[in-house]
Design a protein around this motif. Structure first.
Motif, short mmCIF file in Angstrom:
data_model
loop_
_atom_site.label_atom_id
_atom_site.label_comp_id
_atom_site.label_asym_id
_atom_site.label_seq_id
_atom_site.Cartn_x
_atom_site.Cartn_y
_atom_site.Cartn_z
N ARG A 1 -3.72 60.35 73.57
CA ARG A 1 -3.26 59.13 72.86
C ARG A 1 -2.20 58.40 73.69
O ARG A 1 -1.12 58.07 73.20
CB ARG A 1 -2.76 59.48 71.46
CG ARG A 1 -3.80 60.21 70.63
CD ARG A 1 -3.47 60.27 69.16
NE ARG A 1 -4.49 61.05 68.44
CZ ARG A 1 -5.68 60.59 68.05
NH1 ARG A 1 -6.00 59.34 68.30
NH2 ARG A 1 -6.54 61.37 67.40
N LEU A 2 -2.57 58.13 74.93
CA LEU A 2 -1.71 57.39 75.84
C LEU A 2 -1.41 56.01 75.27
O LEU A 2 -2.31 55.29 74.83
CB LEU A 2 -2.40 57.26 77.20
CG LEU A 2 -1.67 56.48 78.29
CD1 LEU A 2 -0.42 57.22 78.74
CD2 LEU A 2 -2.62 56.23 79.48
N GLN A 3 -0.13 55.62 75.30
CA GLN A 3 0.31 54.36 74.74
C GLN A 3 0.77 53.39 75.84
O GLN A 3 1.26 53.82 76.89
CB GLN A 3 1.48 54.59 73.77
CG GLN A 3 1.15 55.49 72.59
CD GLN A 3 0.03 54.93 71.73
OE1 GLN A 3 0.10 53.76 71.30
NE2 GLN A 3 -0.98 55.75 71.47
N PRO A 4 0.62 52.07 75.60
CA PRO A 4 1.14 51.10 76.57
C PRO A 4 2.63 51.33 76.80
O PRO A 4 3.39 51.59 75.87
CB PRO A 4 0.89 49.76 75.88
CG PRO A 4 -0.24 50.01 74.93
CD PRO A 4 -0.05 51.42 74.45
N GLY A 5 3.03 51.24 78.06
CA GLY A 5 4.43 51.43 78.41
C GLY A 5 4.80 52.86 78.75
O GLY A 5 5.89 53.09 79.29
N GLU A 6 3.93 53.84 78.44
CA GLU A 6 4.22 55.22 78.81
C GLU A 6 3.93 55.43 80.29
O GLU A 6 3.25 54.64 80.95
CB GLU A 6 3.40 56.19 77.97
CG GLU A 6 3.83 56.25 76.51
CD GLU A 6 3.18 57.39 75.75
OE1 GLU A 6 3.91 58.09 75.01
OE2 GLU A 6 1.95 57.58 75.88
N THR A 7 4.47 56.55 80.82
CA THR A 7 4.25 56.89 82.22
C THR A 7 3.21 57.99 82.32
O THR A 7 3.35 59.06 81.70
CB THR A 7 5.57 57.36 82.87
OG1 THR A 7 6.50 56.27 82.85
CG2 THR A 7 5.33 57.77 84.32
#
Length: 319
Positions: free
Chosen positions: A134-140
């Motif tokens: 569940r990768l989110q925008p702005g994560e690394t």
């Protein structure tokens, strides 16, 4: 017809002549134009894969080609249709029989050499990052083995999903491929300290690991609290040593991911993911990278490119 087959786990696969197969109910016969190689083909040949088909078998997990014939009580896709299919085996041959329900019609203009290596590599990365982590925008996002078959697609898809992408690969040439795929930061796994390099960039929220071994340990040490680590594979040949107390202290989760398993317990998630990916391709938002295209009589050479980690992106065999 010619097929690249294995009869024993302690003997190398070889090219041989076998009869052209006939499709049964629910199946179709494909005139194979291209077969994408995967690290799993090496494991199957050695008897080390998690789902081991009985011997003898024709290697080659994913293919693209043209429907040649339909089996009894099979309604389509119609003969003449260009499709891609994940069959699990049977792809390194001039013809193959596969379940019709698994066949995906190809977008107009998509070459078979790109389609043959599209499903597993892109499907693994998209489903792992979107559904499991569940990768989110702005994560690394930290991608290990970032120039390999699945690693390069993880860089591309992670960037497309709005993440800041750190790519780790061996040497300038492979790192350049990761940069072209969209990586924001590059770490040379031959010369750089992975932990220090990632921590200097603020740490990782998600780690995509098709390598295993020592790289997993270093990536874990560079994780932010509540990071998610995805175990994709073990191309290094070494299983990572996971210390539960480290996971506990850092509040880090480790999740195994096997794309083919979704066919059994959640096929809708897999087919929805592929639909999204083919739509992105049609929009020009994905650009598959094929580093080597070889004829069927050089299939062993193609597998050696994977084993020695000398390829970038996909290796494709064209019968």
């Amino acid at each position: 017809m010619r097929a690249f087959r294995t009869h024993a786990h302690d003997a190398p696969p070889a090219l041989e002549d076998i009869p052209v197969p006939d499709p049964g109910p629910g199946e179709l016969r494909l005139r194979i134009a291209a077969c994408g190689l995967n690290f799993a083909d090496l494991l199957i040949a050695r008897g080390q894969y998690q789902e081991q088909p009985p011997l003898p078998l024709t290697l080659g997990m994913e293919v693209a080609g043209t429907v040649d014939a339909l089996g009894p009580d099979t309604t389509g896709p119609a003969p003449g249709t260009r499709v891609a299919v994940f069959g699990g085996q049977g792809g390194l041959a001039e013809y193959g029989v596969f379940p019709a329900a698994r066949c995906v019609p190809l977008p107009d203009g998509m070459p078979e050499t790109e389609a043959a290596g599209f499903q597993i590599a892109y499907g693994t990365s998209h489903l792992a990052l979107s559904h499991t982590a569940r990768l989110q925008p702005g994560e690394t996002l930290l991608v290990l083995g970032a120039a390999g078959g699945v690693g390069l697609t993880a860089v591309e898809i992670g960037k497309l999903m709005g993440a800041t992408v750190i790519a780790s690969a061996r040497g300038p040439a492979k790192l350049d491929q990761a940069r072209k795929a969209g990586a924001d930061h590059l770490v040379d796994s031959d010369t750089d300290d992975l932990r220090e390099a990632v921590k200097s960039l603020g740490g990782a929220d998600v780690v995509y690991d098709p390598v295993g071994g020592a790289a997993f340990t270093e990536a874990l040490r560079a994780c932010k609290p509540e990071a998610r680590m995805l175990l994709i594979g073990f191309a290094s040949g070494d299983l990572p040593e996971i210390k539960p107390n480290h996971l506990l202290v850092k509040n880090v989760s480790v999740q195994g991911f096997y794309w083919g398993g979704f066919l059994k317990f959640n096929p809708t998630a897999l087919t929805d993911s592929l639909a999204q990916l083919f739509d992105w391709y049609a929009q020009g938002r994905l650009k598959p990278h094929v580093s080597h295209t070889l004829p069927l009589d050089r299939a062993a050479e193609g597998l050696e490119l994977l084993r020695s980690r000398r390829s970038t992106g996909k290796v494709v065999i064209t019968p």
